[in-house]
Design an enzyme around this catalytic site. Sequence first.
Site, PDB file in Angstrom:
ATOM      1  N   CYS A  53      13.864  33.999  10.058  1.00 37.50           N
ATOM      2  CA  CYS A  53      15.439  33.753   9.212  1.00 37.50           C
ATOM      3  C   CYS A  53      15.566  34.335   7.974  1.00 37.50           C
ATOM      4  CB  CYS A  53      14.749  32.144   8.454  1.00 37.50           C
ATOM      5  SG  CYS A  53      13.735  30.883   9.963  1.00 37.50           S
TER       6      CYS A  53
ATOM      7  N   HIS B 189      20.550  25.313   7.922  1.00 36.89           N
ATOM      8  CA  HIS B 189      20.418  26.227   7.938  1.00 36.89           C
ATOM      9  C   HIS B 189      20.493  26.954   9.523  1.00 36.89           C
ATOM     10  CE1 HIS B 189      17.030  29.428   7.636  1.00 36.89           C
ATOM     11  NE2 HIS B 189      16.448  28.449   8.270  1.00 36.89           N
TER      12      HIS B 189
END
Lengths: 136, 390
Positions: free
Chosen positions: B88, B337
């Site tokens: 991420c 996200h």
Amino acid sequence: MSIMSVPKAPRIWQLAERRYRLIGTQCLKCGRVFIGPRKICPQCGSRELRDIELPKRGKIYSYTVVRNPPVEREKQGPYIIAIVELENGCKLTTEIVDCSPEEIDIGTVVEAVFRKIGEEDKTGVIYYGCKFRPVK
Amino acid sequence: MSMRGEVAVIGVGMTKFGEHWDKQLRDLFVEAALEAIEDAQVDLRDIKAMFIGNMGSGLWVEQEHLGPLLADYLGIPGTPSLKIESACASSGMAFRLGVISVAVGLYDIVLVGGVEKTSDVTHGESIHHLASVADREWEAFYGMTLPALFALIAKRHMMQYGTTREQLAKVAVKNHKHGSYNPKAQFQRPISIEDVLNSPLVADPLRLLDCSPISDGAAVAIIARSDIARKFTDTPVYVLGSGVATDTIALHDRDDITTFKSIVLAAREAYKMAKVEPKDINVAEVHDSFTIAEILAYEDLGFVKKGEGGKLIDEGVTELGGKIPVNTSGGLKARGHSPGATGIAQIVEIVLQLRNDAGKRQVSNAEIGLTQNIGGSGASCVIHIFGNKR
């Protein structure tokens, strides 16, 4: 789209014995113990490590219940996953079985049991390893 | 050498984060890139290299080799272009490498981006793919998932420091409120503490509204040598500090899971390079993939002492109007996200804030901003510090 990264036979074989017998690695210099094979200690940098059979008992260090499982465990329903700290300080990730979440807490003493971990499909490999259960 | 102030962001762009059923990965990237190029007032041919953050295109859409693919579809085949992966934190890392390439004088103008397309598979498949940020053999194999890792951290943090369930909920409430001011946010509706506490359990004690979504999206920044930046824009935003660090891949191999050593180490490097301290930061975007992660970020970035993150949210310090507003974009929780794009999306927000372009969510007199982006359960971390003065 298929899930291609679930373990296949050769890959399962590479670690099968370590998973079955709960074999870890100990650094001969700093003494730290790890689950899984290592050639170099990430704590002290030593290259002197040896395989050791890990203790079969420990305490729950932290735990949770997985309610949104990955695709390969969707049929399993909610399950308890934990970090267990073994008697020699080695920590590992494992499923906690043979109990409900209400019966355990951080600090609960648990022991290793040999269990099926998962399978690929009807004709694929079934894979095994250790899970932990509370000591009655 | 110090990179402090050598490189400036001259333009930014991003797609709305969310479920883009009608768009492919390349469409999302090109959309964000064109917005950034227009913002920067540069010509496509001015771009000398591309660094693209992406976590799992090989997993989610079975497409690798994003470097040439995206240069090709941006109409500039031939341009050096490569994919950077750090879970991420992929596009935060891509930004860092882009900045280095400009700072050393290799290129004048570089495109740094991030993109992820996740909604073409089922939820269970996405959970499986996300677990590849952990140790596949010694964590994911045994059933560990990304939300579960953060649940283990939350449980220990609550035990060791008395952090409460309500404090975690307040992080989500704050970020949803901020997201309601951001037209690019995935969720633009406020929520209450009760909404969080009554949402379904995902991994105890974390509930659905403690978790960021898994979004489709892309974000792009155009960076240039600082001495030419003003040819393109009156409001360059300078990169003052950059820090990167890693930690053990498996959470169980760490002594204390209530601190992310990677944040502490990366922050040390970034603060030192920027010559600032935590108290100098006016606005920050931190990696709230789960509410507990924002609490850890406050502590490990040095905004408060270890264990006092919950107190910071109670006191409203990190809300818009507070002393150091955090996640004015809505954060991962509300802006969304998109694993490969989140790092640059954070940078987009800080650039808008430092240019005074953040609209309803503008932090007044913001001069120094920080972005903090982690991969997985903190096994990697990248931090940048920005200023509107060199």
